[in-house]
Write an enzyme that holds these catalytic residues in place. Structure first.
Site, PDB file in Angstrom:
ATOM      1  N   LEU A 159       2.495   6.784  -0.493  1.00 27.65           N
ATOM      2  CA  LEU A 159       2.461   5.335  -0.295  1.00 27.65           C
ATOM      3  C   LEU A 159       1.447   4.962   0.778  1.00 27.65           C
ATOM      4  O   LEU A 159       0.758   3.937   0.676  1.00 27.65           O
ATOM      5  CB  LEU A 159       3.856   4.830   0.083  1.00 27.65           C
ATOM      6  CG  LEU A 159       4.000   3.326   0.338  1.00 27.65           C
ATOM      7  CD1 LEU A 159       3.680   2.515  -0.907  1.00 27.65           C
ATOM      8  CD2 LEU A 159       5.405   2.997   0.843  1.00 27.65           C
ATOM      9  N   GLY A 185       8.885   2.677  -3.622  1.00 27.68           N
ATOM     10  CA  GLY A 185       8.576   1.316  -4.034  1.00 27.68           C
ATOM     11  C   GLY A 185       7.097   1.015  -4.176  1.00 27.68           C
ATOM     12  O   GLY A 185       6.242   1.901  -4.149  1.00 27.68           O
ATOM     13  N   GLY A 190       6.577   7.075   0.943  1.00 30.36           N
ATOM     14  CA  GLY A 190       7.673   6.117   0.909  1.00 30.36           C
ATOM     15  C   GLY A 190       7.923   5.618  -0.496  1.00 30.36           C
ATOM     16  O   GLY A 190       7.138   5.887  -1.417  1.00 30.36           O
ATOM     17  N   ASP A 233       2.341  18.161   2.194  1.00 33.61           N
ATOM     18  CA  ASP A 233       3.244  19.087   2.876  1.00 33.61           C
ATOM     19  C   ASP A 233       3.842  20.121   1.928  1.00 33.61           C
ATOM     20  O   ASP A 233       4.412  21.122   2.376  1.00 33.61           O
ATOM     21  CB  ASP A 233       4.369  18.312   3.562  1.00 33.61           C
ATOM     22  CG  ASP A 233       5.165  17.462   2.585  1.00 33.61           C
ATOM     23  OD1 ASP A 233       4.588  16.513   2.031  1.00 33.61           O
ATOM     24  OD2 ASP A 233       6.350  17.758   2.357  1.00 33.61           O
ATOM     25  N   GLY A 288       3.885   6.320  -8.645  1.00 39.37           N
ATOM     26  CA  GLY A 288       4.137   5.220  -9.559  1.00 39.37           C
ATOM     27  C   GLY A 288       2.976   4.260  -9.667  1.00 39.37           C
ATOM     28  O   GLY A 288       2.943   3.412 -10.559  1.00 39.37           O
ATOM     29  N   TYR A 289       2.008   4.379  -8.735  1.00 41.23           N
ATOM     30  CA  TYR A 289       0.837   3.506  -8.703  1.00 41.23           C
ATOM     31  C   TYR A 289      -0.418   4.350  -8.541  1.00 41.23           C
ATOM     32  O   TYR A 289      -0.360   5.463  -8.008  1.00 41.23           O
ATOM     33  CB  TYR A 289       0.935   2.499  -7.543  1.00 41.23           C
ATOM     34  CG  TYR A 289       2.028   1.478  -7.748  1.00 41.23           C
ATOM     35  CD1 TYR A 289       1.738   0.215  -8.259  1.00 41.23           C
ATOM     36  CD2 TYR A 289       3.350   1.786  -7.466  1.00 41.23           C
ATOM     37  CE1 TYR A 289       2.749  -0.709  -8.475  1.00 41.23           C
ATOM     38  CE2 TYR A 289       4.362   0.875  -7.685  1.00 41.23           C
ATOM     39  CZ  TYR A 289       4.055  -0.370  -8.188  1.00 41.23           C
ATOM     40  OH  TYR A 289       5.053  -1.278  -8.413  1.00 41.23           O
TER      41      TYR A 289
END
Length: 357
Positions: free
Chosen positions: A247, A220, A218, A333, A290-291
């Site tokens: 995520l 964010g 996901g 995947d 991003g993290y």
């Protein structure tokens, strides 16, 4: 094609030729290093509210086909490319890239020095940008006044449960911005899938009597999703085999006491070298990261590190010591990208089978 501009919050402007929709749009500007798979990239919900710079210089030469969607309604804010190719000889192609972007009101801009832009972002990190008709003071004022949402998962995840039925294992997928590649892998293994909203409680999950639970990828920051989802993960992992990706991996780490740090530069690309610690072999995978999990924060009494990044050493996989629960940061995947990590879905299947025994 009309002349258009990509403008950035640092005051720079880049002139190019517009394609796709003629909309004016703003979003976070990031870059993607994939050499193939632009359709999978632009339809992946992890790029919600982002303008994507493609490192591959020629984009559009395989068109758009029915087999490569990662979501039905893409929510990326734009494409930035060096050269646009609207003629495709791919027998699977049903639309040109230009037609596809027009259908979904996504603007694109070509003729941009993407190498220069990528070098800039590597040094400065992601920044806000807009695709506009005129790069004047008003356009920059509008860009600087734009506030990007931190509720990306709310905007792309399903609000209601839905099934993807089959006759095998009963799997619940928690949707944080689900890639269709995950559903394809479960379908290939005959899983009877129910997709639940990310706001589902542990009781909502357990009421479906699943054999396994998968936490999806996901967009964010996982830090914006609150503690309820972490409570759900802690309760579910103690009862049912759990597999988390992207995520979902970051949330699994948070739920088990680890800490996260924002990367100075997001990494989006394929053929990224990952070391599997138990066997010391190397696989190549697709990432959209991003993290990262802070390695020193991992509680070794609860979690084992299973995969590490060979470029920057970041944690790429975790496994719980007490429960059949594991996670990976990269896209298992392989859509798009290498398929070497798809055996993780087989590992998930084995965990569900072992639970029955």
């Amino acid at each position: 094609m009309a002349k258009r501009y990509l403008i950035l919050e640092d005051g720079s402007a880049y002139a190019g030729e517009g394609f796709g929709a003629g909309a004016t749009t703003s979003g976070e500007v990031i870059f993607n290093l994939n050499l193939l798979g632009y359709q999978e990239t632009i339809t992946d919900q992890i790029y919600h509210n982002q303008i994507i710079i493609f490192a591959q210089p020629a984009i559009g030469n395989v068109g758009i086909n029915h087999d490569s969607y990662e979501s039905i309604l893409p929510t990326a804010k734009g494409m930035v490319v060096r050269d646009l190719t609207n003629i495709s000889t791919n027998r699977l192609s049903r639309l040109s890239l230009d037609e596809f972007l027009r259908q979904h009101n996504i603007p694109g801009i070509s003729g941009i020095d993407t190498r220069h832009l990528i070098r800039k972002l590597r040094q400065a990190g992601p920044m806000k940008g807009s695709i506009v008709d005129v790069a004047d003071a008003h356009a920059f004022d509008q860009l600087n006044a734009t506030v990007l949402t931190n509720r990306q998962v709310d905007q792309v995840a399903t609000p209601k449960p839905y099934p993807n039925p089959d006759a095998g294992k009963n799997v619940v997928v928690i949707d944080f911005g689900l890639k269709h590649g995950i559903l394809r892998q479960l379908s290939e293994r005959r899983c009877n899938v129910t997709v639940l909203p990310w706001t589902a409680t542990a009781q909502d999950v357990l009421n479906l009597d699943p054999d396994g639970v998968l936490l999806s990828t996901g967009p964010g920051s996982p830090l914006d999703l609150g503690t309820d989802v972490l409570d759900m993960i802690r309760q579910v992992q103690a009862e049912i085999p759990l597999f988390a990706i992207g995520l979902g991996h970051e949330l699994f780490a948070l739920a088990n006491g680890a800490e996260l740090v924002a990367l100075p530069v997001e990494y989006h690309g394929s053929s990224h070298p990952i070391r599997r610690i138990i066997t010391n072999d190397v696989l190549y995978a697709t990432q959209g990261q991003g993290y990262a999990v802070v390695a020193k924060s991992i509680d070794r009494d609860r979690l084992i590190t299973t995969y590490v990044d060979l470029i920057d050493g970041t944690v790429q996989g975790l496994r719980h010591r007490d429960f059949p629960a594991f996670s990976v940061q990269f896209f298992a995947d392989g859509a798009p990208g290498p398929h070497e990590s798809r055996d993780l879905f087989d590992e998930f299947m084995e965990a569900m089978t072992a639970r029955e025994g």
